[in-house]
Design a protein around this motif. Sequence first.
Motif, PDB file in Angstrom:
ATOM      1  N   ILE A   1      -4.925  -1.444   4.233  1.00 17.09           N
ATOM      2  CA  ILE A   1      -5.728  -3.389   3.580  1.00 17.09           C
ATOM      3  C   ILE A   1      -5.924  -3.348   2.539  1.00 17.09           C
ATOM      4  O   ILE A   1      -5.691  -3.904   1.765  1.00 17.09           O
TER       5      ILE A   1
ATOM      6  N   LYS B   1      -6.957 -11.855   8.092  1.00 13.17           N
ATOM      7  CA  LYS B   1      -6.666 -11.234   7.428  1.00 13.17           C
ATOM      8  C   LYS B   1      -6.275 -11.096   5.888  1.00 13.17           C
ATOM      9  O   LYS B   1      -7.031 -11.198   5.487  1.00 13.17           O
ATOM     10  N   ASP B   2      -4.663 -10.602   5.937  1.00 12.73           N
ATOM     11  CA  ASP B   2      -5.322  -9.779   4.577  1.00 12.73           C
ATOM     12  C   ASP B   2      -4.037 -10.616   3.474  1.00 12.73           C
ATOM     13  O   ASP B   2      -4.056 -11.825   3.763  1.00 12.73           O
TER      14      ASP B   2
ATOM     15  N   TYR C   1     -13.696 -13.538   8.338  1.00 18.30           N
ATOM     16  CA  TYR C   1     -12.438 -12.689   9.496  1.00 18.30           C
ATOM     17  C   TYR C   1     -12.586 -14.393  10.901  1.00 18.30           C
ATOM     18  O   TYR C   1     -14.367 -14.733  10.924  1.00 18.30           O
TER      19      TYR C   1
ATOM     20  N   HIS D   1       0.472  -1.198  -0.111  1.00 22.09           N
ATOM     21  CA  HIS D   1      -0.404  -0.156   0.434  1.00 22.09           C
ATOM     22  C   HIS D   1       1.155   1.071  -0.209  1.00 22.09           C
ATOM     23  O   HIS D   1       0.488   2.321  -0.480  1.00 22.09           O
TER      24      HIS D   1
ATOM     25  N   TRP E   1      -4.345  -8.619  11.566  1.00 16.26           N
ATOM     26  CA  TRP E   1      -4.891  -7.752  11.750  1.00 16.26           C
ATOM     27  C   TRP E   1      -6.293  -7.777  12.707  1.00 16.26           C
ATOM     28  O   TRP E   1      -7.090  -8.469  12.252  1.00 16.26           O
TER      29      TRP E   1
ATOM     30  N   PHE F   1     -14.152 -10.118   2.747  1.00 15.17           N
ATOM     31  CA  PHE F   1     -13.048 -10.479   3.988  1.00 15.17           C
ATOM     32  C   PHE F   1     -13.345 -11.478   4.848  1.00 15.17           C
ATOM     33  O   PHE F   1     -14.658 -11.779   5.121  1.00 15.17           O
TER      34      PHE F   1
ATOM     35  N   GLU G   1      -3.979  -2.890  -0.806  1.00 13.67           N
ATOM     36  CA  GLU G   1      -3.071  -4.712  -0.949  1.00 13.67           C
ATOM     37  C   GLU G   1      -4.661  -5.781  -1.613  1.00 13.67           C
ATOM     38  O   GLU G   1      -3.921  -6.551  -2.101  1.00 13.67           O
ATOM     39  N   HIS G   2      -5.254  -5.538  -0.415  1.00 16.12           N
ATOM     40  CA  HIS G   2      -6.201  -6.845  -1.189  1.00 16.12           C
ATOM     41  C   HIS G   2      -7.016  -6.699  -2.183  1.00 16.12           C
ATOM     42  O   HIS G   2      -7.281  -7.634  -2.980  1.00 16.12           O
TER      43      HIS G   2
END
Length: 403
Positions: free
Chosen positions: A288, A235-236, A180, A9, A242, A178, A291-292
Amino acid sequence: MQKMNDMDHRILGKKLELFMFSELSPGMAFWLPQGSKLKNNLKNIIYKSHILRDYEYVESPAMMEDKMWKISGHYENYKENMFPSIVEKKDYLLKPMNCPMHILMYQNSKKSYKELPIRYFEFGQVHRNELSGVLHGLFRVREFVQDDSHIICMPEQLENEILSILDFIKSLLSFFDFEYRIDFSSRPDKSIGSDENWEKAENSIKNALSKFGQEYQLNEGDGAFYGPKIDIKIKDIHKREWQLGSIQVDYNLPQRFNMKYIDNEGKEKQPIIIHRAILGSIERFIGILLEHYKGVLPVCISPNQLAIVPIASNSQSQMQYIEKFKKELLLHNINVKIYNSDDSLNRRIKNSENDKNPLICVVGDNEVRENSLNIRDKLKKENYQVSLNSFIEYLKNEMDVVV
């Protein structure tokens, strides 16, 4: 193979001119025009999603006199992480969190049981004095915005409020693709409050988690000193974990600040506070997300929803057509970037792709004549022709999203 630059990022932020940092204010991001669009688009979704769930949006000061932080306990337990200031020979501290401010708002007037629960919500800009050695892009900063809420409720409302928050978390994180996990942390050895209150709080959380139906991990004895809590962890793209939001049940601050409400018999009772954030830090979540999605963000939060490339940048008819619907889109908070430089058509298309625009529109004489658009959808990885009016409606719906 995906370029690693599109998965960092910090590199994306510089390349796309989203944000910058300065040695003059370490750990505090400067949001450039494109980054400000992104940040505000994300906040707009979060704002609308709260309002539809009966949260009340508030704003509070950036700092308060130290005596307030002494009452809350932050002065004793968190002072080294707070930025001090002196105003007219009085000691002030920049807020590292928003709870004391929301308590003052609650105490602005007497409250009846009929008004509870009260759900205060704020994009609270907070400051925490992190060590310079741990600062890392948007992931670890000294200034950030919390999607912060404090729910003030009666004990019998606690379970339903927790369940509602869990549903909110699921909806928001699912929207951004995402997965989680949930951690439930119970009473630590060093804690305050009665056994009865702790038992009630933990049972309310367990019952809510049971009804929610998602597995969770029990962290025995890892709760806050003032109450049990739920942590939300993702998780990224790099498989790093995170912690985003948290749900914390608090009997301590209502007691410290002597918070009251009038029950149905006219008696004063002490409410419970639920400290709640879903994303935690808006800055970290944007890092995040970048990058995701490898920089190509969903339409609803992208700095620009649409990139337009005229086939002939010097064509008066093409530019008139583009400018006409660009103005209409701007009225609906839909941002458009036009690539009409003197570069070749292929170079301008390439530039629009390098800027990570989710939707790219190539406009030629055929589009002007047919009142249509030729769309390259970078998220769906497909091309299609669409009428101008139907595409404008599509973008309006994308920008009206709530979760």
